[in-house]
Design a protein around this motif. Structure first.
Motif, PDB file in Angstrom:
ATOM      1  N   ASN A  28      -5.421  -0.070  10.308  1.00  0.00           N
ATOM      2  CA  ASN A  28      -4.043   0.379  10.252  1.00  0.00           C
ATOM      3  C   ASN A  28      -3.165  -0.859  10.166  1.00  0.00           C
ATOM      4  OD1 ASN A  28      -1.363   0.973  11.950  1.00  0.00           O
ATOM      5  ND2 ASN A  28      -2.009   2.793  10.844  1.00  0.00           N
ATOM      6  N   VAL A  29      -2.492  -1.030   9.031  1.00  0.00           N
ATOM      7  CA  VAL A  29      -1.577  -2.162   8.837  1.00  0.00           C
ATOM      8  C   VAL A  29      -0.189  -1.685   9.233  1.00  0.00           C
ATOM      9  CG1 VAL A  29      -0.594  -3.785   7.188  1.00  0.00           C
ATOM     10  CG2 VAL A  29      -2.980  -3.048   6.942  1.00  0.00           C
ATOM     11  N   GLN A  30       0.429  -2.413  10.173  1.00  0.00           N
ATOM     12  CA  GLN A  30       1.740  -2.023  10.686  1.00  0.00           C
ATOM     13  C   GLN A  30       2.691  -3.207  10.609  1.00  0.00           C
ATOM     14  OE1 GLN A  30       1.719  -0.059  14.515  1.00  0.00           O
ATOM     15  NE2 GLN A  30       3.793  -0.722  14.933  1.00  0.00           N
ATOM     16  N   GLY A  31       3.930  -2.927  10.251  1.00  0.00           N
ATOM     17  CA  GLY A  31       4.967  -3.954  10.209  1.00  0.00           C
ATOM     18  C   GLY A  31       6.325  -3.305  10.124  1.00  0.00           C
ATOM     19  N   ARG A  32       7.362  -4.136  10.026  1.00  0.00           N
ATOM     20  CA  ARG A  32       8.732  -3.628   9.945  1.00  0.00           C
ATOM     21  C   ARG A  32       9.453  -4.263   8.772  1.00  0.00           C
ATOM     22  NH1 ARG A  32      11.842  -3.187  15.505  1.00  0.00           N
ATOM     23  NH2 ARG A  32      12.717  -1.343  14.531  1.00  0.00           N
ATOM     24  N   VAL A  33      10.442  -3.537   8.280  1.00  0.00           N
ATOM     25  CA  VAL A  33      11.290  -4.024   7.191  1.00  0.00           C
ATOM     26  C   VAL A  33      12.718  -4.062   7.711  1.00  0.00           C
ATOM     27  CG1 VAL A  33      12.141  -3.584   4.856  1.00  0.00           C
ATOM     28  CG2 VAL A  33       9.755  -3.075   5.429  1.00  0.00           C
ATOM     29  N   GLY A  79      12.279   1.687  10.716  1.00  0.00           N
ATOM     30  CA  GLY A  79      11.962   0.616   9.771  1.00  0.00           C
ATOM     31  C   GLY A  79      10.523   0.155   9.854  1.00  0.00           C
ATOM     32  N   THR A  80       9.674   0.956  10.503  1.00  0.00           N
ATOM     33  CA  THR A  80       8.261   0.605  10.688  1.00  0.00           C
ATOM     34  C   THR A  80       7.405   1.349   9.676  1.00  0.00           C
ATOM     35  OG1 THR A  80       8.639   0.315  13.060  1.00  0.00           O
ATOM     36  CG2 THR A  80       6.350   0.601  12.357  1.00  0.00           C
ATOM     37  N   TYR A  81       6.432   0.635   9.098  1.00  0.00           N
ATOM     38  CA  TYR A  81       5.474   1.292   8.214  1.00  0.00           C
ATOM     39  C   TYR A  81       4.086   1.207   8.822  1.00  0.00           C
ATOM     40  CZ  TYR A  81       4.341  -3.463   6.746  1.00  0.00           C
ATOM     41  OH  TYR A  81       3.970  -4.786   6.748  1.00  0.00           O
ATOM     42  N   ASN A  82       3.262   2.170   8.472  1.00  0.00           N
ATOM     43  CA  ASN A  82       1.855   2.221   8.865  1.00  0.00           C
ATOM     44  C   ASN A  82       1.070   2.580   7.618  1.00  0.00           C
ATOM     45  OD1 ASN A  82       1.504   2.015  11.923  1.00  0.00           O
ATOM     46  ND2 ASN A  82       3.218   3.433  11.723  1.00  0.00           N
ATOM     47  N   ILE A  83       0.147   1.716   7.230  1.00  0.00           N
ATOM     48  CA  ILE A  83      -0.682   1.983   6.062  1.00  0.00           C
ATOM     49  C   ILE A  83      -2.131   1.983   6.506  1.00  0.00           C
ATOM     50  CG2 ILE A  83      -1.397   1.182   3.776  1.00  0.00           C
ATOM     51  CD1 ILE A  83       1.364  -0.115   3.481  1.00  0.00           C
ATOM     52  N   GLU A  84      -2.808   3.102   6.265  1.00  0.00           N
ATOM     53  CA  GLU A  84      -4.218   3.227   6.626  1.00  0.00           C
ATOM     54  C   GLU A  84      -5.076   2.728   5.468  1.00  0.00           C
ATOM     55  OE1 GLU A  84      -6.642   7.028   7.695  1.00  0.00           O
ATOM     56  OE2 GLU A  84      -5.318   6.518   9.371  1.00  0.00           O
ATOM     57  N   VAL A 118      -2.367 -10.176   5.503  1.00  0.00           N
ATOM     58  CA  VAL A 118      -3.094  -9.411   6.518  1.00  0.00           C
ATOM     59  C   VAL A 118      -4.593  -9.578   6.279  1.00  0.00           C
ATOM     60  CG1 VAL A 118      -1.319  -7.706   7.057  1.00  0.00           C
ATOM     61  CG2 VAL A 118      -2.845  -7.283   5.167  1.00  0.00           C
ATOM     62  N   ILE A 119      -5.352  -9.682   7.352  1.00  0.00           N
ATOM     63  CA  ILE A 119      -6.802  -9.834   7.284  1.00  0.00           C
ATOM     64  C   ILE A 119      -7.417  -8.453   7.506  1.00  0.00           C
ATOM     65  CG2 ILE A 119      -8.811 -11.013   8.245  1.00  0.00           C
ATOM     66  CD1 ILE A 119      -6.697 -12.908   6.991  1.00  0.00           C
ATOM     67  N   PHE A 132      -1.257  -6.251  12.502  1.00  0.00           N
ATOM     68  CA  PHE A 132       0.193  -6.380  12.504  1.00  0.00           C
ATOM     69  C   PHE A 132       0.611  -7.423  11.472  1.00  0.00           C
ATOM     70  CE2 PHE A 132      -0.887  -4.816  16.717  1.00  0.00           C
ATOM     71  CZ  PHE A 132      -0.040  -3.730  16.811  1.00  0.00           C
ATOM     72  N   ALA A 133       1.496  -7.016  10.581  1.00  0.00           N
ATOM     73  CA  ALA A 133       2.019  -7.926   9.557  1.00  0.00           C
ATOM     74  C   ALA A 133       3.382  -8.437  10.012  1.00  0.00           C
ATOM     75  CB  ALA A 133       2.158  -7.188   8.235  1.00  0.00           C
ATOM     76  N   ASN A 134       3.708  -9.678   9.647  1.00  0.00           N
ATOM     77  CA  ASN A 134       5.028 -10.217   9.956  1.00  0.00           C
ATOM     78  C   ASN A 134       6.103  -9.350   9.312  1.00  0.00           C
ATOM     79  OD1 ASN A 134       3.969 -12.381  11.372  1.00  0.00           O
ATOM     80  ND2 ASN A 134       3.997 -13.749   9.620  1.00  0.00           N
ATOM     81  N   ALA A 135       7.270  -9.301   9.942  1.00  0.00           N
ATOM     82  CA  ALA A 135       8.386  -8.523   9.407  1.00  0.00           C
ATOM     83  C   ALA A 135       8.805  -9.090   8.050  1.00  0.00           C
ATOM     84  CB  ALA A 135       9.560  -8.545  10.376  1.00  0.00           C
TER      85      ALA A 135
END
Length: 159
Positions: A28-33, A79-84, A118-119, A132-135
């Motif tokens: 699950n890749v999560q970050g904010r915009v 402003g948060t995204y979650n990509i599976e 992201v790894i 967690f990805a940087n904003a």
């Protein structure tokens, strides 16, 4: 010869079958915009977060830089995204990247804040499947009034 065939059937085939199945625990890749309301180039106390922004995760082959995976998502009300991501991308370079902003007055990509590496492999010692990805951010066309005061918080003072 029969013993070798039996060993192959009992040991190698199950390993191949397990290795070819999709991951049961996806990443699950999560970050904010964000919207850089002060045009500072980073998040400040005046920063707002953008609901409805589009973000994409892309993975490319390290050698050829050929795109091998892509998946898009939209940010929620915070402003948060979650990509599976269902697959392991051990030998690939993967980035979360900005696609678009729904806010016409905050739709210019902030330089250097358009993507985050992201790894996406389970073979690196990280126990969690959450990444967690940087904003990442867009910036206003013109800084809001009051930003000079906000940016004073971040200045260094020589004494």
């Amino acid at each position: 010869m029969a013993k070798i065939a039996l060993l192959f059937v009992l040991c190698v085939l199950p390993a191949l079958a397990i290795g070819s199945r999709p991951m049961s625990n996806p990443f699950n890749v999560q970050g904010r915009v964000y919207c850089d309301t002060c045009r500072a180039g980073f998040e400040t106390s005046a920063t707002t977060y953008i609901p409805g922004a589009k973000v994409r995760v892309e993975c490319k082959n390290k050698s050829t830089m050929e795109l091998v995976y892509s998946k898009e998502a939209t940010t929620d009300s915070t402003g948060t995204y979650n990509i599976e991501v269902d697959e392991d991308h051990q030998d690939q370079l993967c980035d979360a990247m900005l696609v678009s902003s729904p806010q016409s007055d905050c739709a210019t990509v902030s330089p250097g804040r358009d993507r985050a590496r992201v790894i996406l492999t389970g073979l690196n010692g990280i126990a969690s499947q959450k990444r967690f990805a940087n904003a990442m951010g867009f910036m206003k066309e013109k800084a809001l009034s009051g930003c000079a005061q906000v940016l004073k918080q971040y200045q260094e003072y020589d004494e």
